[in-house]
Design an enzyme around this catalytic site. Structure first.
Site, PDB file in Angstrom:
ATOM      1  N   TRP A 318       0.817  -1.206   0.051  1.00 31.60           N
ATOM      2  CA  TRP A 318      -0.103  -0.082  -0.010  1.00 31.60           C
ATOM      3  C   TRP A 318       0.795   1.295  -0.061  1.00 31.60           C
ATOM      4  O   TRP A 318       0.446   2.187  -0.388  1.00 31.60           O
ATOM      5  CB  TRP A 318      -1.073   0.006   1.186  1.00 31.60           C
ATOM      6  CG  TRP A 318      -0.273   0.293   2.854  1.00 31.60           C
ATOM      7  CD1 TRP A 318       0.917  -0.556   3.233  1.00 31.60           C
ATOM      8  CD2 TRP A 318      -0.491   1.406   3.541  1.00 31.60           C
ATOM      9  NE1 TRP A 318       1.012   0.050   4.398  1.00 31.60           N
ATOM     10  CE2 TRP A 318       0.360   1.138   4.440  1.00 31.60           C
ATOM     11  CE3 TRP A 318      -1.263   2.391   3.174  1.00 31.60           C
ATOM     12  CZ2 TRP A 318       0.445   2.098   5.651  1.00 31.60           C
ATOM     13  CZ3 TRP A 318      -1.189   3.350   4.458  1.00 31.60           C
ATOM     14  CH2 TRP A 318      -0.471   3.079   5.605  1.00 31.60           C
ATOM     15  N   ASP A 319       2.084   1.159   0.429  1.00 35.87           N
ATOM     16  CA  ASP A 319       2.882   2.319   0.458  1.00 35.87           C
ATOM     17  C   ASP A 319       3.071   2.937  -1.046  1.00 35.87           C
ATOM     18  O   ASP A 319       3.330   3.957  -0.961  1.00 35.87           O
ATOM     19  CB  ASP A 319       4.407   1.862   0.664  1.00 35.87           C
ATOM     20  CG  ASP A 319       4.412   0.862   2.209  1.00 35.87           C
ATOM     21  OD1 ASP A 319       3.916  -0.206   2.373  1.00 35.87           O
ATOM     22  OD2 ASP A 319       5.142   1.340   3.115  1.00 35.87           O
ATOM     23  N   GLU A 446       1.572  -3.041  12.472  1.00 34.98           N
ATOM     24  CA  GLU A 446       1.232  -4.306  12.059  1.00 34.98           C
ATOM     25  C   GLU A 446       1.525  -5.366  13.264  1.00 34.98           C
ATOM     26  O   GLU A 446       1.233  -6.496  13.152  1.00 34.98           O
ATOM     27  CB  GLU A 446       2.382  -4.572  11.050  1.00 34.98           C
ATOM     28  CG  GLU A 446       1.911  -4.020   9.779  1.00 34.98           C
ATOM     29  CD  GLU A 446       3.019  -4.046   8.797  1.00 34.98           C
ATOM     30  OE1 GLU A 446       4.157  -5.040   8.965  1.00 34.98           O
ATOM     31  OE2 GLU A 446       2.958  -3.359   7.561  1.00 34.98           O
TER      32      GLU A 446
END
Length: 601
Positions: A318-319, A446
Site C-alpha cells: 500500500w506504500d 502491524e
C-alpha cells in the site's frame, strides 16, 4: 541539488544506489569487476519465503583491467580508492581509483548511469591513464558471478552487440536478457571475444593495447537489460535496444539523460526558511524516489525501490499508492499512470483473490509482484489481513481522475478498479447495532493482528465508497445508494469519552495513534473537525518520531494545528534522522539519538 562525494570509505557504508525505475545498481567505491543489479519485473522464487520477488540479474557492463599480466579482479588489494562523486542533478556516479602493478600505476575514472530516455540501458565510460608504458587489457563482460539462476542461451551476434545471454531466475518464474556492446577510443587494440571468462563461463570481450604514459584511453560500454515481464524473448529485445542506443551514440544518450533529469527537477520541493541540510535531505528524498519510479516500470515500486533485494523482495505494498504515488502524480504523472497501470493489469488476480477469501469484487493483495497474486511470506503474521490496501488503491485511481479530469481514463481504468473495491467493501463489512464494522483485520501498525474496527481501515474504506459513488455519478451512472449509506455509517473507534479517535478497538491497546491520522493526511477523509483536531493534539503532544512510515507526517499535523515551532521540530526529526551518509540514502528507522542537528530554533 548538489554533488555528494565519498572521500574516506568506512566499513558498513552502503554502496551508491544508481537506478532509473527499471534497473537498479549498487556500485561500490571501486566498481570493478561486479555490481549488484536488480531489474523491475524480473521474478525469482525466494529462498526463505518461497514466494516470488526480486533476485539479482547478470550485470551487463562488468569491467576488469589487466596491467602486464595482472588482473584487478585477482588482486583487488592493489587498487587504491581516490573518490566517488554522485551528481544528483543527473543521476551520474563517477568513481576514481588507481591500480598499481610493480611500479606501474593506472588511474581510472568510471562514469556510470542508468538511462532515463531508454530505460533498459546502463551506460558506463571508463577513462584510463598510466604513468609508465605497459601492456593493458580492458575486459568487458556480462558478469553473473554469484547471481542465482542459470543461463539458457549465450550468443555472440553479428550485429548490435558483442554478446548477450538469456538468463532464467530461480524457480523458473521468469527470465531476462542481458547484452552489451563496447567502443574503445584512444588507440588501436587487439580485440578478442570468447565465452569462457575465468572459470565461470562468463562471456567477455578483451581489448589489449600497449599504453603510453600520459595518454588517455576511453572505453564506452552500453548494457541492456530486459525482463520477460516486458518481452517474451528478452535477450533478443535487449539486442535490438542496443542497436537503437548505438545509433544515437553515447554522448547523445548522456545529454538526453541529463535533459530528462532536468525536467524532473522542475518539480523540486523547496522549503523556505530551511537550512541547507534540511533542503539537502528533501532533495535526496526527491532524487531517490525519482530514481526508483519510471513511466516504463512494469511492476510499480517496492519499498527501497531497486536498492535492496532482502528488505521487501521487491513486493508492492500500500506504500506505493499512499506514500509514493501522490508525489509522482504531481511531479511525474506518466510514472503515476504506470503505477496504476500495474494495478489494472493485475485486476483479474485481485478478483480471484476476493473469491478465495469469500468476498465479492476485487481484493488487491497485501503484497504482490509480477503475477498479481498474494505473495506475503507466511512468517509475516497477519499481513494478508491488512485489507486497507484495497481502499488505498481505489483512492489512488480517484486521485488521478481529480488531478487530470481524464474522462477516458476514468471510464476505462478507474471505474473497473473503484467499482470492484466498492463491491468488496460492501461484502466485507458487518452490519451491527452501531453501524457498519470491519472485523478481524490488521492495521498499519502491524504488531496488532486480528483487531476489530481499525481506524485507518474503516476510514479509508468509507473514503473509497464515497469516491466510488462520486465517480459513478460523474460518468452518468446510478451507483447503489447503499455505498453512501455504509460510508456514512462506518464505525470509527473513539476513546471512552468519545473525544478522540483511537487506532483500533478490540484486541489491542485503545489509544490515539498517528496511523489513524493518516486517513486525513496523506488521504483526504473528512469527519468531525473537533474530534480530528483533538486527536491531532494528543498525537503531536506525545510524538516520538523515529519509527517507520509515519514519522514524516508528524510535522504536517503540527502545522495543521498552527504550531509552527513544533512543526519544524517534527519535520526535522521526521526526515533528517533517517538520512544515512555518504550519499544521503534513507533508512527505514531513524537514528536513535533523534537530534539530527536540530537546535530548536
Amino acid at each position: 541539488m548538489k554533488i555528494h562525494s565519498l572521500i574516506d570509505p568506512k566499513p558498513g557504508d552502503a554502496p551508491a544506489y544508481v537506478a532509473n525505475g527499471l534497473i537498479g545498481l549498487r556500485v561500490g567505491p571501486v566498481p570493478f569487476p561486479q555490481t549488484q543489479t536488480l531489474l523491475n519485473g524480473y521474478v525469482a522464487r525466494q529462498k526463505f519465503s518461497g514466494s516470488e520477488g526480486y533476485d539479482f540479474v547478470p550485470y551487463p557492463v562488468g569491467c576488469d583491467i589487466q596491467i602486464n599480466g595482472t588482473w584487478l579482479s585477482r588482486r583487488p588489494d592493489l587498487a587504491t580508492f581516490e573518490r566517488q562523486d554522485y551528481d544528483f542533478s543527473c543521476g551520474e556516479l563517477t568513481s576514481r581509483f588507481a591500480f598499481t602493478v610493480n611500479g606501474v600505476t593506472a588511474v581510472l575514472e568510471v562514469l556510470t548511469f542508468c538511462s532515463r530516455s531508454i530505460p533498459t540501458l546502463v551506460l558506463q565510460e571508463v577513462k584510463v591513464t598510466l604513468d609508465s608504458p605497459a601492456e593493458v587489457c580492458l575486459r568487458t563482460q556480462i558478469d553473473h558471478a554469484g547471481v542465482p539462476g542459470r543461463c539458457l542461451e549465450r550468443v555472440f551476434p553479428k550485429k548490435y552487440a558483442d554478446a548477450l545471454v538469456h538468463w532464467e531466475a530461480p524457480g523458473a518464474l521468469s527470465t531476462c536478457g542481458s547484452a552489451f556492446v563496447t567502443e574503445f577510443l584512444g588507440a588501436d587494440a587487439a580485440v578478442s571475444v570468447n565465452n569462457w571468462g575465468f572459470e565461470e563461463d562468463i562471456q567477455v570481450k578483451n581489448q589489449t593495447f600497449d599504453a603510453e604514459p600520459g595518454r588517455l584511453y576511453t572505453l564506452r560500454q552500453y548494457g541492456s537489460l530486459v525482463p520477460s515481464a516486458m518481452h517474451a524473448e528478452p535477450h533478443w529485445q535487449a539486442l535490438r535496444l542496443l542497436g537503437v542506443a548505438t545509433w544515437q551514440g553515447f554522448d547523445k544518450l548522456r545529454v538526453d539523460n541529463r535533459a530528462a533529469w532536468s525536467e524532473l527537477w522542475r518539480g523540486r520541493i523547496v522549503i523556505l526558511g530551511a537550512d541547507s541540510g534540511m533542503q539537502d535531505a528533501l532533495d535526496a528524498a526527491f532524487f531517490y524516489q525519482k530514481s526508483s519510479v519510471h513511466p516504463s516500470s512494469p511492476c510499480s515500486v517496492a519499498p527501497f525501490g531497486l536498492g535492496s533485494r532482502e528488505a521487501y523482495y521487491g513486493h508492492v505494498f500500500w506504500d506505493a499508492e499512499t506514500f509514493v504515488y501522490p508525489i509522482e502524480l504531481l511531479t511525474q504523472p506518466e510514472a503515476a499512470r504506470a503505477m496504476l497501470d500495474y494495478r489494472s493489469r493485475m485486476l483479474p488476480a485481485a478478483a480471484m483473490n476476493a473469491r478465495m477469501n469469500g468476498y465479492l469484487g476485487v481484493q488487491f493483495p497485501w503484497q504482490s509482484y509480477a503475477s498479481g497474486g498474494e505473495v506475503t511470506p507466511v512468517w509475516a503474521g497477519g499481513g494478508i489481513t491488512e485489507h486497507h490496501v484495497n481502499a488505498d488503491v481505489a483512492v489512488a485511481f480517484a486521485q488521478y481522475v481529480h488531478a487530470t479530469d481524464d474522462d477516458l481514463f476514468a471510464r476505462q481504468s478507474s471505474w473497473p478498479v473503484i467499482q470492484g473495491v466498492a463491491e468488496w467493501i460492501m461484502s466485507r463489512v458487518t452490519r451491527t447495532g452501531r453501524g457498519y464494522e470491519i472485523l478481524h483485520v490488521t492495521g498499519p501498525i502491524e504488531e496488532y493482528d486480528n483487531v476489530n474496527n481499525d481506524a485507518y481501515t474503516n476510514m479509508s474504506a468509507a473514503l473509497a465508497l464515497r469516491e466510488a459513488s462520486a465517480l459513478g455519478r460523474k460518468l452518468g451512472m446510478r451507483p447503489p445508494v447503499t455505498w453512501d449509506t455504509v460510508a456514512d455509517g462506518m464505525v470509527i473507534p473513539l476513546d471512552a469519552a468519545g473525544q478522540v479517535i483511537v487506532s483500533r478497538e478490540e484486541g489491542a491497546p485503545r489509544e490515539p495513534g498517528v496511523d489513524a491520522l493518516a486517513a486525513f493526511f496523506p488521504l483526504s477523509f473528512e469527519w468531525d473537525e473537533d474530534i480530528v483536531r483533538r486527536t491531532m493534539e494528543r498525537v503531536v503532544a506525545s510524538a516520538k518520531p523515529g519509527g517507520a512510515m509515519f514519522s514524516g507526517f508528524m510535522g504536517v499535523y503540527a502545522a495543521r494545528l498552527g504550531d509552527r515551532r513544533k512543526a519544524r521540530e517534527l519535520l526535522e526529526t521526521g526526515l533528517r534522522c533517517f538520512v544515512s551518509e555518504p550519499f544521503s540514502m534513507f533508512t527505514e528507522v531513524a537514528d536513535p539519538d533523534l537530534t539530527c542537528g536540530y537546535k530548536g530554533q
